[in-house]
Enzyme design. Structure first.
Site, mmCIF file in Angstrom:
data_model
loop_
_atom_site.group_PDB
_atom_site.id
_atom_site.type_symbol
_atom_site.label_atom_id
_atom_site.label_comp_id
_atom_site.label_asym_id
_atom_site.label_seq_id
_atom_site.Cartn_x
_atom_site.Cartn_y
_atom_site.Cartn_z
ATOM 1 N N LEU A 93 31.485 -25.497 -47.117
ATOM 2 C CA LEU A 93 32.024 -25.298 -45.757
ATOM 3 C C LEU A 93 31.090 -25.837 -44.684
ATOM 4 O O LEU A 93 31.526 -26.297 -43.638
ATOM 5 C CB LEU A 93 32.268 -23.808 -45.499
ATOM 6 C CG LEU A 93 33.448 -23.160 -46.212
ATOM 7 C CD1 LEU A 93 33.450 -21.659 -45.984
ATOM 8 C CD2 LEU A 93 34.767 -23.768 -45.744
ATOM 9 N N GLY A 94 29.817 -25.759 -44.933
ATOM 10 C CA GLY A 94 28.878 -26.253 -43.929
ATOM 11 C C GLY A 94 27.459 -25.861 -44.262
ATOM 12 O O GLY A 94 27.202 -25.042 -45.159
ATOM 13 N N SER A 146 20.755 -24.024 -40.514
ATOM 14 C CA SER A 146 19.311 -24.190 -40.666
ATOM 15 C C SER A 146 18.724 -23.229 -41.695
ATOM 16 O O SER A 146 17.595 -23.417 -42.146
ATOM 17 C CB SER A 146 18.616 -24.040 -39.319
ATOM 18 O OG SER A 146 19.136 -22.938 -38.636
ATOM 19 N N HIS A 147 19.481 -22.199 -42.080
ATOM 20 C CA HIS A 147 18.937 -21.249 -43.060
ATOM 21 C C HIS A 147 19.656 -21.276 -44.392
ATOM 22 O O HIS A 147 19.289 -20.548 -45.295
ATOM 23 C CB HIS A 147 18.967 -19.812 -42.509
ATOM 24 C CG HIS A 147 18.287 -19.684 -41.195
ATOM 25 N ND1 HIS A 147 18.912 -19.202 -40.071
ATOM 26 C CD2 HIS A 147 17.027 -20.006 -40.832
ATOM 27 C CE1 HIS A 147 18.066 -19.245 -39.066
ATOM 28 N NE2 HIS A 147 16.914 -19.717 -39.500
ATOM 29 N N GLY A 148 20.696 -22.068 -44.504
ATOM 30 C CA GLY A 148 21.382 -22.075 -45.790
ATOM 31 C C GLY A 148 22.678 -22.864 -45.807
ATOM 32 O O GLY A 148 23.025 -23.553 -44.847
ATOM 33 N N VAL A 170 26.926 -22.812 -46.824
ATOM 34 C CA VAL A 170 28.057 -21.890 -46.902
ATOM 35 C C VAL A 170 29.179 -22.518 -47.738
ATOM 36 O O VAL A 170 29.514 -23.693 -47.567
ATOM 37 C CB VAL A 170 28.572 -21.536 -45.478
ATOM 38 C CG1 VAL A 170 29.670 -20.489 -45.540
ATOM 39 C CG2 VAL A 170 27.436 -21.035 -44.587
ATOM 40 N N ASP A 182 20.789 -15.033 -31.614
ATOM 41 C CA ASP A 182 21.202 -16.406 -31.910
ATOM 42 C C ASP A 182 22.656 -16.658 -31.492
ATOM 43 O O ASP A 182 23.429 -17.260 -32.239
ATOM 44 C CB ASP A 182 20.998 -16.688 -33.409
ATOM 45 C CG ASP A 182 20.813 -18.174 -33.699
ATOM 46 O OD1 ASP A 182 20.587 -18.949 -32.734
ATOM 47 O OD2 ASP A 182 20.907 -18.564 -34.873
HETATM 48 N N1 LIG Z 1 32.434 -17.060 -42.559
HETATM 49 C C1 LIG Z 1 32.616 -18.364 -42.510
HETATM 50 N N2 LIG Z 1 33.825 -18.891 -42.740
HETATM 51 C C2 LIG Z 1 34.019 -20.227 -42.677
HETATM 52 N N3 LIG Z 1 33.058 -21.100 -42.398
HETATM 53 C C3 LIG Z 1 31.819 -20.641 -42.178
HETATM 54 C C4 LIG Z 1 31.531 -19.253 -42.223
HETATM 55 N N4 LIG Z 1 30.224 -19.085 -41.942
HETATM 56 C C5 LIG Z 1 29.731 -20.308 -41.721
HETATM 57 N N5 LIG Z 1 30.662 -21.257 -41.873
HETATM 58 C C6 LIG Z 1 30.498 -22.688 -41.705
HETATM 59 O O1 LIG Z 1 29.282 -23.074 -42.319
HETATM 60 C C7 LIG Z 1 28.474 -23.788 -41.394
HETATM 61 C C8 LIG Z 1 27.028 -23.326 -41.525
HETATM 62 O O2 LIG Z 1 26.949 -21.994 -41.032
HETATM 63 P P1 LIG Z 1 25.582 -21.265 -40.739
HETATM 64 O O3 LIG Z 1 25.904 -19.998 -40.113
HETATM 65 O O4 LIG Z 1 24.769 -21.238 -41.971
HETATM 66 O O5 LIG Z 1 24.855 -22.265 -39.809
HETATM 67 P P2 LIG Z 1 25.034 -22.668 -38.273
HETATM 68 O O6 LIG Z 1 25.410 -21.474 -37.498
HETATM 69 O O7 LIG Z 1 25.964 -23.842 -38.181
HETATM 70 O O8 LIG Z 1 23.601 -23.160 -37.897
HETATM 71 P P3 LIG Z 1 22.260 -22.285 -37.831
HETATM 72 O O9 LIG Z 1 21.951 -21.837 -39.206
HETATM 73 O O10 LIG Z 1 21.289 -23.242 -37.292
HETATM 74 O O11 LIG Z 1 22.538 -21.144 -36.931
HETATM 75 C C9 LIG Z 1 29.013 -23.544 -40.028
HETATM 76 O O12 LIG Z 1 29.040 -24.751 -39.325
HETATM 77 C C10 LIG Z 1 30.408 -23.020 -40.232
HETATM 78 O O13 LIG Z 1 31.341 -24.023 -39.912
#
Ligand SMILES: Nc1ncnc2c1ncn2[C@@H]1O[C@H](COP(=O)(O)OP(=O)(O)OP(=O)(O)O)[C@@H](O)[C@H]1O
Length: 507
Positions: free
Chosen positions: A63-64, A67-69, A71, A190
């Site tokens: 999904l994406g 910076s910490h992992g 998804v 954040d």
């Molecule tokens: N619960 C979710 N359902 C669907 N997609 C998700 C979900 N959580 C995260 N994602 C997708 O995965 C990507 C990475 O999410 P994550 O929260 O790890 O990082 P981020 O918020 O994009 O960046 P950072 O870690 O720097 O805050 C996001 O861009 C989002 O589109």
């Protein structure tokens, strides 16, 4: 809507704003009760279950990456539960609660600790977790199928309109308020558009609690955890652990609100200055609200919506944390804006008088005179039932009578073109620079009181050449209603003058 197809008298009865409001509230409460979900029972999943659910963390389920992992999308319980699985790759510095030495805590552990205690419909809630062979934890959270607010604002070919933007802002504000009002409070640290995810009902949810801190500001854990956040959203006053307070989240929320309003990134080198605060706040202080509003959205919201949103955002990003509003106040402010933007068009103008008074609190810094102007203003209009457009000859603004009703205001009877509405020339003499511009016909409806009307829109060109629309006569046609925009424009003109005399925002 009923009132489009019935005559003016019955339209009033069907659309009584108070009944309309209570009807909406009743429906909302019924829906809330229906959809009220039981508290989520956090489950522990086995690693094999998650491997199966994500096709062994395949590219198809990716999904994406943050910076910490990373998804992944997971299909659990024989496809009955779709969830997002977060595999963390980095550690974060958190302070240990029992001594003042900082320890590295995986963000997943922190998220589990917080999300297992705080659940809210506006959050991306925790469904469960899993411990892998290396003893690291994987998070299983609610799946958000409509991406992030960041994607919608910056990568979508059809950026959201104002109603949706205000709704997203309010939903996110409610999420932050819920965190701040929990016991002990949670500070997210954040808040940003990529952490606002959109659920299946197109509602905004706040996610990513990797950096969140749960505890009172005087708690050791909160007091000694090093500052963290995302550049561009980070409170400039949060330099050492002791500076942290809920107001740091308010700052980040203010940045998010500016991003929602303008559609630009928090830091963007294509703008001068690149920082959204340095760019937007001076414009807001000058009352040049229109210059910061996203021009990719075809229609602008009305002036009060623009002003309230912009001023609220500017108050959130004040450099002095104590001067920023609390999240409860932000939610109330956004509720006012949301009510206004959601009200059926005809009532926007009737309600405006009430809202103006409410707005005073929201604007906060408005001078007393402006407040008085709002409170004192009176409208003298004939009753909707009896008066004809032409019988309404003047409106009062405080002690002053302004603007004669147009030489000719046409009440539509059927679809068609009615030529142009001429507004009283006296009015236009009041301020050089005001012009009437012909715009294409606006279709309102077929009923007697509504119709198709070709009208001038009232626009004002400011010094920078920006066209600011203050109202349109075509929003309403019926007798007294037709006089309202003119009155409101007069008020807006006065308010704008006042605001230029005394900036609304001062740090
Ligand atoms: N619960 C979710 N359902 C669907 N997609 C998700 C979900 N959580 C995260 N994602 C997708 O995965 C990507 C990475 O999410 P994550 O929260 O790890 O990082 P981020 O918020 O994009 O960046 P950072 O870690 O720097 O805050 C996001 O861009 C989002 O589109």
């Amino acid at each position: 809507m009923g009132y489009f197809s019935c005559n003016a008298e019955s339209a009033i009865a069907t659309c009584d704003p108070y009944n309309w409001d209570s009807y909406r509230k009743r429906r909302k409460n019924e829906n809330r009760i229906k959809t009220k979900t039981k508290p989520i029972k956090i489950r522990e999943f086995s690693y094999t279950e998650l491997v199966k659910a994500t096709d062994a963390f395949s590219a198809e389920t990716f999904l994406g990456k943050g910076s910490h992992g990373i998804v992944y999308k997971a299909s659990l319980s024989q496809g009955k539960l779709i969830a997002a699985v977060k595999k963390t790759t980095h550690q974060i510095n958190f302070c240990n609660s029992y001594n003042t030495n900082c320890a590295t805590v995986p963000p997943a552990d922190n998220e589990i600790e917080i999300l297992s205690r705080v659940q809210h419909p506006r959050l991306v809630n925790l469904l469960g977790f899993c411990v892998d062979s290396t003893d690291s934890k994987l998070l299983v959270v609610e799946y958000m199928p409509n991406g992030s607010l960041y994607d919608l604002l910056h990568s979508s070919s059809r950026p959201p309109g104002w109603t949706r933007r205000v709704r997203f802002a309010l939903q996110t504000a409610k999420a932050v308020q819920a965190l701040h009002s929990s016991n002990p409070p949670v500070i997210h640290r954040d808040i940003k558009s990529s952490n606002v995810l959109i659920d299946e009902n197109w509602k905004a949810r706040l996610g990513d609690f990797g950096l969140a801190l749960r505890g009172h500001v005087e708690d050791v854990r909160v007091k000694c955890t090093p500052p963290a956040g995302t550049l561009g959203y980070l409170d400039p006053g949060y330099l050492v652990p002791g500076d942290l307070s809920a107001k740091s989240d308010v700052f980040s929320f203010g940045i998010l609100l500016l991003e929602i309003i303008s559609g630009r990134n928090a830091i963007d080198v294509n703008y001068s200055p690149p920082s959204i605060v340095d760019w937007a706040v001076p414009l807001i202080k000058r009352g040049d609200f229109g210059a910061i509003f996203d021009n990719r959205v075809a229609s602008m919201p009305d002036l009060a919506v623009i002003r309230n949103l912009a001023v609220l955002a500017a108050r959130c990003v004040r450099s002095t944390a104590e001067k920023r509003p609390g999240m409860a106040e932000v939610v109330e402010g956004l509720k006012i804006v949301s009510k206004r933007i959601h009200a059926p068009p005809i009532w926007n103008h009737f309600r405006r008088r009430v809202w103006r008074v409410e707005e005073v609190d929201l604007v906060g810094d408005t001078s007393e005179e402006v407040v008085n102007a709002n409170v004192n203003k009176t409208v003298r209009v004939g009753s909707r039932r009896n008066s004809k457009v032409s019988s309404v000859s003047s409106v009062e603004y405080g002690n002053e009578t302004i603007g004669l009703v147009g030489d000719r205001v046409i009440r539509s009877k059927s679809i068609g073109s009615f030529g142009e509405i001429k507004m009283g020339s006296d009015y236009f003499k009041r301020k050089p620079g005001w012009v009437a511009v012909k715009k294409p016909a606006v279709k309102l409806g077929k009923s007697r009181s509504m119709g198709v009307l070709r009208s001038p829109r009232l626009v004002h060109y400011n010094k920078r050449g920006f066209v600011f629309e203050f109202g349109t006569v075509s929003d309403q046609v019926d007798n007294d209603v037709a006089t309202m925009p003119k009155l409101l424009i007069g008020l807006d003109e006065k308010l704008e003058q006042k605001m230029q005399e005394k900036p609304l925002v001062s740090n």
